[in-house]
Design a protein around this motif. Structure first.
Motif, mmCIF file in Angstrom:
data_model
loop_
_atom_site.group_PDB
_atom_site.id
_atom_site.type_symbol
_atom_site.label_atom_id
_atom_site.label_comp_id
_atom_site.label_asym_id
_atom_site.label_seq_id
_atom_site.Cartn_x
_atom_site.Cartn_y
_atom_site.Cartn_z
ATOM 1 N N GLN A 48 -26.762 -20.962 38.791
ATOM 2 C CA GLN A 48 -25.389 -20.582 39.114
ATOM 3 C C GLN A 48 -24.445 -20.843 37.947
ATOM 4 O O GLN A 48 -23.517 -20.065 37.702
ATOM 5 N N ASP A 49 -24.696 -21.913 37.190
ATOM 6 C CA ASP A 49 -23.874 -22.177 36.002
ATOM 7 C C ASP A 49 -23.985 -21.030 34.996
ATOM 8 O O ASP A 49 -22.994 -20.646 34.362
ATOM 9 N N CYS A 50 -25.183 -20.499 34.871
ATOM 10 C CA CYS A 50 -25.403 -19.366 33.950
ATOM 11 C C CYS A 50 -24.723 -18.102 34.475
ATOM 12 O O CYS A 50 -24.101 -17.356 33.707
ATOM 13 N N ILE A 51 -24.822 -17.875 35.771
ATOM 14 C CA ILE A 51 -24.160 -16.713 36.383
ATOM 15 C C ILE A 51 -22.651 -16.817 36.200
ATOM 16 O O ILE A 51 -21.975 -15.824 35.900
ATOM 17 N N ASN A 52 -22.120 -18.033 36.360
ATOM 18 C CA ASN A 52 -20.677 -18.246 36.211
ATOM 19 C C ASN A 52 -20.192 -17.952 34.793
ATOM 20 O O ASN A 52 -19.007 -17.683 34.585
ATOM 21 N N ALA A 53 -21.125 -18.001 33.816
ATOM 22 C CA ALA A 53 -20.760 -17.737 32.422
ATOM 23 C C ALA A 53 -20.641 -16.242 32.131
ATOM 24 O O ALA A 53 -20.037 -15.841 31.135
ATOM 25 N N PRO A 57 -16.815 -11.717 34.747
ATOM 26 C CA PRO A 57 -16.754 -11.028 36.048
ATOM 27 C C PRO A 57 -16.738 -9.506 35.916
ATOM 28 O O PRO A 57 -17.226 -8.792 36.787
ATOM 29 N N ASP A 70 -20.435 -8.505 35.585
ATOM 30 C CA ASP A 70 -21.319 -9.120 36.580
ATOM 31 C C ASP A 70 -21.888 -8.065 37.533
ATOM 32 O O ASP A 70 -21.471 -7.943 38.687
ATOM 33 N N HIS A 78 -21.073 -13.502 40.641
ATOM 34 C CA HIS A 78 -20.039 -14.386 40.107
ATOM 35 C C HIS A 78 -19.041 -14.725 41.226
ATOM 36 O O HIS A 78 -18.720 -13.867 42.049
ATOM 37 N N PRO A 79 -18.564 -15.973 41.272
ATOM 38 C CA PRO A 79 -17.605 -16.356 42.327
ATOM 39 C C PRO A 79 -16.396 -15.426 42.417
ATOM 40 O O PRO A 79 -15.860 -15.216 43.515
ATOM 41 N N PHE A 80 -15.974 -14.859 41.290
ATOM 42 C CA PHE A 80 -14.822 -13.947 41.305
ATOM 43 C C PHE A 80 -15.123 -12.715 42.154
ATOM 44 O O PHE A 80 -14.323 -12.323 43.017
ATOM 45 N N ASN A 124 -27.316 -16.465 49.352
ATOM 46 C CA ASN A 124 -26.217 -15.909 48.558
ATOM 47 C C ASN A 124 -26.561 -14.528 48.013
ATOM 48 O O ASN A 124 -25.672 -13.737 47.683
#
Length: 288
Positions: free
Chosen positions: A106-111, A114, A117, A122-124, A175
């Motif tokens: 998830q840290d990598c996905i967050n990088a 958006p 993505d 991504h959380p956004f 998710n």
């Protein structure tokens, strides 16, 4: 039994995407680009990546593939992602999951930017899905949606299966599929029940549903006894047992039932890569 032909629906959608890519390229002189990242040498992941690269080529989308060794650190993966974020030729970035060490996935996905993505993880983008009022708003805003769930919605729409006002049960709360698909069904005005391993009387819960989605990773788990007459059954499962491929639904038990059902293979599977191509186009247009 009425079979929902995912391959046929997918082929039609890919032909439409190819036409749109061709038009964009002629009008702008630019080619939409998708970057794929594979960490390690997982054979199944290599197959998926190759399928995505081939689908890009067929659609006229430029493919950029990057590989990293299995022992790559989180920092090394994120460094590569940042370089791809800054590359103007690349509209979408896909990090193939699972990672050899999935603890920092998830840290990598967050990088991932958006705007790039294309997995919709991504959380956004997950936040935009959750905050949108309805499906039309998601379309109008060109939101990057998780590929498999949006593929399920496309299958339902293309098959003229009514969602609004219907009761839908989604078995699974991941998710990747369960959570985003529940929100997409809700955006299409379904009454949604999210079921999972702790749900009591699951069979009875499903028996009252107009749409049942199986996404739990247990071969042949959903049998005829779960499904009411006239329901639609979407099988997201991919399970290998003794070298054979099975879904989460006991397909054969529904042979004589009055239901609509997606097969495995040939149902939801083809739509996942198709919606990845769609997201790459969306990302290109959003960035433009």
């Amino acid at each position: 039994m009425n079979i929902i032909d995912g391959k046929k629906i997918s082929d039609a959608k890919r032909a439409e995407i190819k036409e749109r890519v061709s038009k964009i390229t002629k009008e702008t002189g630019k080619v939409p680009g998708l970057a794929t990242i594979l960490v390690g040498e997982n054979p199944a992941s290599q197959v998926y990546i190759n399928s995505k690269i081939k689908a890009c080529e067929n659609a006229g989308i430029k493919s950029f593939h990057r590989t990293l060794p299995a022992n790559s650190s989180k920092e090394e993966i994120i460094s590569l992602i940042k370089n791809l974020n800054a590359d103007s030729q690349i509209d979408g970035i896909l990090l193939q999951l699972p990672l050899p060490d999935n603890s920092f996935a998830q840290d990598c996905i967050n990088a991932i930017s958006p705007l790039k993505d294309v997995d919709g993880l991504h959380p956004f983008n997950a936040g935009l899905l959750n905050l949108s009022k309805n499906w039309q708003e998601l379309i109008d805003k060109n939101v990057l949606l998780s590929c498999t769930p949006s593929g399920v919605i496309h299958l339902l729409h293309a098959s003229k299966i009514e969602i609004a006002g219907k009761t839908a049960v989604v078995i699974g709360r991941s998710n990747l599929v369960g959570k985003p698909l529940s929100m997409m069904l809700l955006a299409n005005d379904a009454t949604v029940i999210m079921a999972h391993s702790k749900t009591k009387n699951l069979k009875e819960v499903c028996k009252n549903a107009d749409i049942v989605v199986a996404a739990i990773g247990k071969a042949k788990f959903v049998t005829k006894e779960f499904i009411k007459d006239g329901a639609t059954v979407i099988d997201v499962g991919i399970n290998r047992v003794d070298g054979k491929l099975y879904g989460d639904v006991d397909f054969e038990s529904l042979t004589n039932a009055n239901v609509f059902v997606t097969p495995v293979p040939g149902g939801v599977g083809p739509m996942t890569i198709t919606m990845l191509l769609e997201n790459t186009l969306k990302a290109f247009n959003n960035r433009k």
